[in-house]
Design an enzyme around this catalytic site. Structure first.
Site, PDB file in Angstrom:
ATOM      1  N   GLU A 157       0.792  -1.225   0.000  1.00 53.44           N
ATOM      2  CA  GLU A 157       0.000   0.000   0.000  1.00 53.44           C
ATOM      3  C   GLU A 157       0.830   1.284   0.000  1.00 53.44           C
ATOM      4  O   GLU A 157       0.766   2.086   0.948  1.00 53.44           O
ATOM      5  CB  GLU A 157      -0.981  -0.010   1.176  1.00 53.44           C
ATOM      6  CG  GLU A 157      -2.010  -1.125   1.043  1.00 53.44           C
ATOM      7  CD  GLU A 157      -3.208  -0.970   1.963  1.00 53.44           C
ATOM      8  OE1 GLU A 157      -3.135  -0.168   2.917  1.00 53.44           O
ATOM      9  OE2 GLU A 157      -4.218  -1.654   1.734  1.00 53.44           O
ATOM     10  N   GLU A 257      -5.440  -7.856  -1.145  1.00 50.92           N
ATOM     11  CA  GLU A 257      -6.205  -7.736   0.102  1.00 50.92           C
ATOM     12  C   GLU A 257      -7.658  -7.401  -0.208  1.00 50.92           C
ATOM     13  O   GLU A 257      -7.945  -6.573  -1.070  1.00 50.92           O
ATOM     14  CB  GLU A 257      -5.654  -6.617   0.997  1.00 50.92           C
ATOM     15  CG  GLU A 257      -4.345  -6.904   1.682  1.00 50.92           C
ATOM     16  CD  GLU A 257      -3.982  -5.797   2.675  1.00 50.92           C
ATOM     17  OE1 GLU A 257      -4.894  -5.057   3.113  1.00 50.92           O
ATOM     18  OE2 GLU A 257      -2.786  -5.666   2.991  1.00 50.92           O
TER      19      GLU A 257
END
Length: 436
Positions: A157, A257
């Site tokens: 991320e 995810e």
């Protein structure tokens, strides 16, 4: 460890420092060694395989490999921990993807980068970027030729405000890794928490591009998922926006995810709420199956927010910390699963005051803009300041514990002492074509 996974407030390195102060070096090392051993064992690998999953993403903290005060020396402790998990998984036919979840200076402004900051300073210092590249070269050199590792997820991320620094670092780390390991796939996350590929201009060789596909309907503050055609269309549009780059360049898609946050049994209508979230998860899986993309659910084990399995409320760890967890929930500290019921009257006037004082055209200047003024206020005040101070209270619960008591607390996370989220696991089994 992210804070919602095991229940501490704020950031892992602050929690560890407070625990070291309370326990002393010997007990501190003993507790975390036992905790990490118990958290994932051969039994966990067998269970994971039994659900029909054949690959698990291992999130790693950079501090296991490099010390910020001595960054040129790679520590062996990280390899020891990863080796154990890779070996346990390979024995069950499970591949692993190595995910670097935190970076010196923070690759994003979230709690999970474990920086203790509200801005991603990793992108402001070439030294930090070179340090991270060196770390990955040593990891790739060590695992080159290991066929049970499906590949490397170099950065979890990223959130680069300029959008081009990430591309520069990806080119740098890809080239450096290829010099020592030409074979393993690199799984490259999109910018702005793996949701934005608009700044990507090129495709790197032997790389898969990774989205994170969370749906707001799976979170406490989100609209309940009823399975309407409008909601299904929202899910599809959100997904399509994220994968536009991959479709254009005809490269594989990986969803690194996704997953809802589940309601706890003390919440009214928790069964109905969780069924809605199981339905949401099932709809997302149907989208991925249509496109034949691969994915890794977030996450495997925690204290009851998202995990396929979770610590039993009657375990030693959960009993000890129950008063603290109740306080943490009341204060709404964790972004993951935050409930503002008891603190809304405190924060709303502050945010309203700031909105009145800060010209509207400047309120969304801070990146990431989609957080809005509210998101940045909560990040700095709740997730950092308040959480940092309460870290000492969390650690105080362990004061005076014997080795035997610390072992029992750590053992709360052994699979045989945990509960299984059957509703979630049955959906995963069905998706894999396995009957119970």
């Amino acid at each position: 460890m992210e804070n919602f996974i095991t229940g501490f407030p704020g950031h892992e390195h602050d929690m560890r420092a407070a625990m070291l102060e309370v326990l002393g070096k010997e007990k501190y090392e003993y507790f975390f060694e036992r905790f990490l051993d118990y958290f994932f064992t051969a039994a966990d690998a067998r269970f994971f395989a039994s659900v029909g999953l054949n690959c698990i993403r291992i999130p790693m903290n950079h501090r296991y490999f490099i010390d910020d005060m001595n960054p040129s020396v790679i520590k062996p402790e990280g390899f020891k921990l990863v080796d154990r998990i890779v070996d346990l998984c390979s024995a069950e036919g499970i591949y692993t993807i190595l995910d670097m979840h935190s970076f010196p200076g923070g690759q994003n402004g979230g709690w999970h980068s474990d920086s203790g900051l509200h801005r991603a300073t990793f992108w402001e210092f070439k030294d930090l970027q070179d340090r991270a590249t060196h770390m990955w070269v040593e990891i790739a050199k060590y695992y080159a030729g290991n066929t049970w590792i499906a590949g490397y997820n170099p950065m979890n991320e990223p959130a680069d405000p300029q959008h081009h620094n990430l591309q520069t670092w990806y080119r740098q780390v890809e080239k450096a890794i290829r010099e020592v390991d030409p074979d393993h796939i690199l799984f490259l996350d999109g910018n702005t928490y793996s949701m934005d590929f608009t700044g990507f201009k090129e495709v790197l060789p032997n790389c898969v591009y990774s989205i994170h596909d969370y749906a707001t309907m799976g979170f406490p503050a989100g609209e309940p998922y009823k399975g309407t055609s409008e909601q299904k269309d929202i899910l599809r549009r959100s997904y399509e926006r994220k994968v536009e780059f991959m479709r254009e360049h005809k490269v594989p898609i990986w969803n690194g995810e996704f997953g809802p946050v589940y309601a706890s049994p003390d919440q009214a209508n928790h069964e109905q709420i969780n069924q809605q979230r199981y339905n949401l998860l099932g709809e997302q899986l149907s989208i991925y199956k249509q496109d034949e993309i691969h994915w890794s659910i977030w996450l495997y084990k925690d204290i009851g927010f998202q995990g396929m399995v979770y610590a039993n409320p009657n375990s030693a760890y959960m009993r000890l910390l129950q008063p603290f967890f109740a306080k943490k929930k009341r204060l709404g500290l964790d972004k993951w699963g935050r409930d503002d019921t008891h603190v809304k009257h405190i924060y709303e006037p502050l945010i309203q005051h700031l909105k009145e004082e800060i010209p509207e055209k400047f309120q969304r200047r801070r990146y990431p803009q989609h957080w809005g003024l509210e998101g940045h206020v909560h990040r700095v005040i709740r997730e950092m300041l308040v959480s940092e101070l309460l870290t000492y209270e969390y650690a105080s619960y362990f004061e005076g514990k014997s080795m035997e008591e610390l072992d029992e607390l750590a053992a709360s996370f052994k699979l045989e002492n945990c509960l299984r989220r059957d509703g979630l696991n049955e959906i995963l089994r069905a998706d894999a074509g396995i009957s119970k």
